[in-house]
Scaffold this motif. Sequence first.
Motif, PDB file in Angstrom:
ATOM      1  N   TRP B 184       0.833  -1.202   0.000  1.00  0.00           N
ATOM      2  CA  TRP B 184       0.000   0.000   0.000  1.00  0.00           C
ATOM      3  C   TRP B 184       0.870   1.256   0.000  1.00  0.00           C
ATOM      4  CZ3 TRP B 184      -3.734   2.637  -1.375  1.00  0.00           C
ATOM      5  CH2 TRP B 184      -4.173   3.777  -0.694  1.00  0.00           C
ATOM      6  N   GLY B 185       1.962   1.211   0.795  1.00  0.00           N
ATOM      7  CA  GLY B 185       2.877   2.343   0.834  1.00  0.00           C
ATOM      8  C   GLY B 185       3.513   2.589  -0.528  1.00  0.00           C
ATOM      9  N   GLU B 186       3.872   1.495  -1.189  1.00  0.00           N
ATOM     10  CA  GLU B 186       4.463   1.609  -2.524  1.00  0.00           C
ATOM     11  C   GLU B 186       3.522   2.343  -3.469  1.00  0.00           C
ATOM     12  OE1 GLU B 186       5.689  -1.947  -4.786  1.00  0.00           O
ATOM     13  OE2 GLU B 186       6.817  -2.397  -2.959  1.00  0.00           O
ATOM     14  N   ILE B 187       2.239   1.905  -3.447  1.00  0.00           N
ATOM     15  CA  ILE B 187       1.264   2.524  -4.339  1.00  0.00           C
ATOM     16  C   ILE B 187       1.074   3.985  -3.981  1.00  0.00           C
ATOM     17  CG2 ILE B 187      -1.150   2.496  -5.088  1.00  0.00           C
ATOM     18  CD1 ILE B 187      -1.222  -0.442  -4.741  1.00  0.00           C
ATOM     19  N   LYS B 188       0.886   4.222  -2.689  1.00  0.00           N
ATOM     20  CA  LYS B 188       0.496   5.564  -2.247  1.00  0.00           C
ATOM     21  C   LYS B 188       1.666   6.551  -2.351  1.00  0.00           C
ATOM     22  CE  LYS B 188      -0.231   6.141   2.210  1.00  0.00           C
ATOM     23  NZ  LYS B 188       0.496   7.204   2.879  1.00  0.00           N
ATOM     24  N   ASP B 189       2.876   6.108  -1.943  1.00  0.00           N
ATOM     25  CA  ASP B 189       3.981   7.056  -1.842  1.00  0.00           C
ATOM     26  C   ASP B 189       4.877   7.091  -3.078  1.00  0.00           C
ATOM     27  OD1 ASP B 189       3.159   7.776   0.696  1.00  0.00           O
ATOM     28  OD2 ASP B 189       4.276   6.123   1.631  1.00  0.00           O
ATOM     29  N   ILE B 190       4.848   6.029  -3.882  1.00  0.00           N
ATOM     30  CA  ILE B 190       5.759   6.021  -5.031  1.00  0.00           C
ATOM     31  C   ILE B 190       4.999   6.066  -6.351  1.00  0.00           C
ATOM     32  CG2 ILE B 190       7.620   4.806  -6.185  1.00  0.00           C
ATOM     33  CD1 ILE B 190       8.243   3.495  -3.487  1.00  0.00           C
TER      34      ILE B 190
END
Lengths: 313, 278
Positions: B184-190
Amino acid sequence: MSSRALPRLLQAPAVILLLLWMLVPLGMTLFFSFIRYVLNNLRRPEWTTPSIENWRGFGNYEYVLYKAKDFWLAAQNSLIIVGSIIFVTVVLGLAIAILINRTFPGRSIVRVLLISPFFVMPAVNAVLWINMILDPVLGLNGLAVEGLNTMAASLREAPLLGQFFSLWPKIEPVSFRATQTAALAVIIMVSWQWTPFAVLIFMTSLQSEDQQQKEAAILDGVGAWAQFRYLTIPHLARPIAIVVMIQAIFHLSLYAEIEIVSRGNGNKNLPYLIGEFASNNIGAASATGILAVIMANIVAIFLLRIVGKSLMD
Amino acid sequence: MSVVGQSTKFSTVALPVLAWLVALVFFFPIFWMMLTSFKTDADAVKPEFLFIFKPTLENYINMTENYDYWRFAVNSVITTVFATAFSLFVGVSSAYAMAFNPGRHTKDILMWMLSTKMLPAAAVLYPMTFLTKSFLNLFDTHFLIILVLSLINLPIVIWMLFTYFKEIPKEIIEAGKMDGCSVWGEIKDIVLPLAWGGLASTALLCFIFCWNEAYWTVRLTTTDAATLSKLIEGNRAPEGLFFGRLSAVSTAAVGPIVVLGWFCQKQLVRGLTFGAVK
């Protein structure tokens, strides 16, 4: 759980949704196409519920293909309408794309004006054209013809030349809701809407044409036609194929325009025929639907092949 | 364009003039519709008021009275916004999975998704009405229209997002993984910040397609969830007695979308050709 399992799982919702969306209705259509199923039948009430008891095998297909009179007409109309629209939009689209592929004052405004028809709702497109433009009395078509007739009438009064103008016949405006012209009306309005699509794609593609190659050709004294024929056309081959196939898929399912122009009189295509069957004979409607799916798939396979090639690079 | 030796009078004067003429001809029907919307119904069919007439806002003011415009417009906005949001939501996660973690069958799945788009709607019309009316009890609900609109556009959304996501260098994602980013962090932040422009144009295109959809929205609704397409198709005024008000309601229905379309012409090509022409 491996580090890749979760990311992979993320595609599942889309896959499941699309699978349901495709398989459930299509499966039902396929099933209905093999049974006797009508909405109203007083003598045989058992046919009004979809059930395996009413199995008819290929009977519905036989009925649609050989007995019902409109299938071949509708298939022919579908092909004529789709073919004409594609021809007009590709030729006009190419010409216009080449025409505006140069710098001139107001080019961006020209682009904006040209692309606009593509965003008009199909229903508005049809209502606008058939009523306000093509109508033989109240539309611009009628007004223009009337204007010409009035002009001719007043010229007849003129001295000397009056004799000549009295030979002019009174022009009758063409009615675009008539059986002979209803397909033409659809072709005109849809071509108006989709030529901008062709222009947009060809233009994008022309901009990526190799200018150095072109300049080299000019230095070598190659004429404009030869440049077009041997450099531009090969470069545009793929965009042309894509424009043709995407339009084929979209226009094989034209409906709103057919309905609004003349309710299928003179322009009945397969989707419209399916709609007509579906008012009572669901079995026949489903069989026609499956035949339409097969037709669309033939086009789709070619399109997917081309699109697929550019997918992973 | 720098084409050598083409500075003849013909190409510098005649061709631009011709280009302008063609553009004006293509825009004319829209212009005509806009112009007629400012005429009264009576003036709209009179040849003497073709271009010179007393403009009136009457048609726009009476739109609610004549056509109940706002109810349909609100339905269009609700269904379009939610359908766009939903297909983006499903589309982002799916395109992320396929772009950054492709498996052996990713290509086949993408092709298959596209092929669902090519199913003629008429072929499944009856099962859809049958299912939604008798079984699911969803006929004429916003929920149904939102679901159908998002499913129709999901393949295009996924394809567009996929082509945008593919342009993000894989190394950046790998670096994120090293730093211990969750999925989720990958999608949201990158991914999302990097593909922001692509996301916006995908949303815009999806919005336009949903707004203009005229098969399912007309056939799966009666009143409660009826959109602007249904309004226009239902009020086609056969004898043309109401050109003024018909034009006003049509202008109000297509105006916002035409303007939106101007902003995403370039992205449109990618979306419409499934990334095959950029």
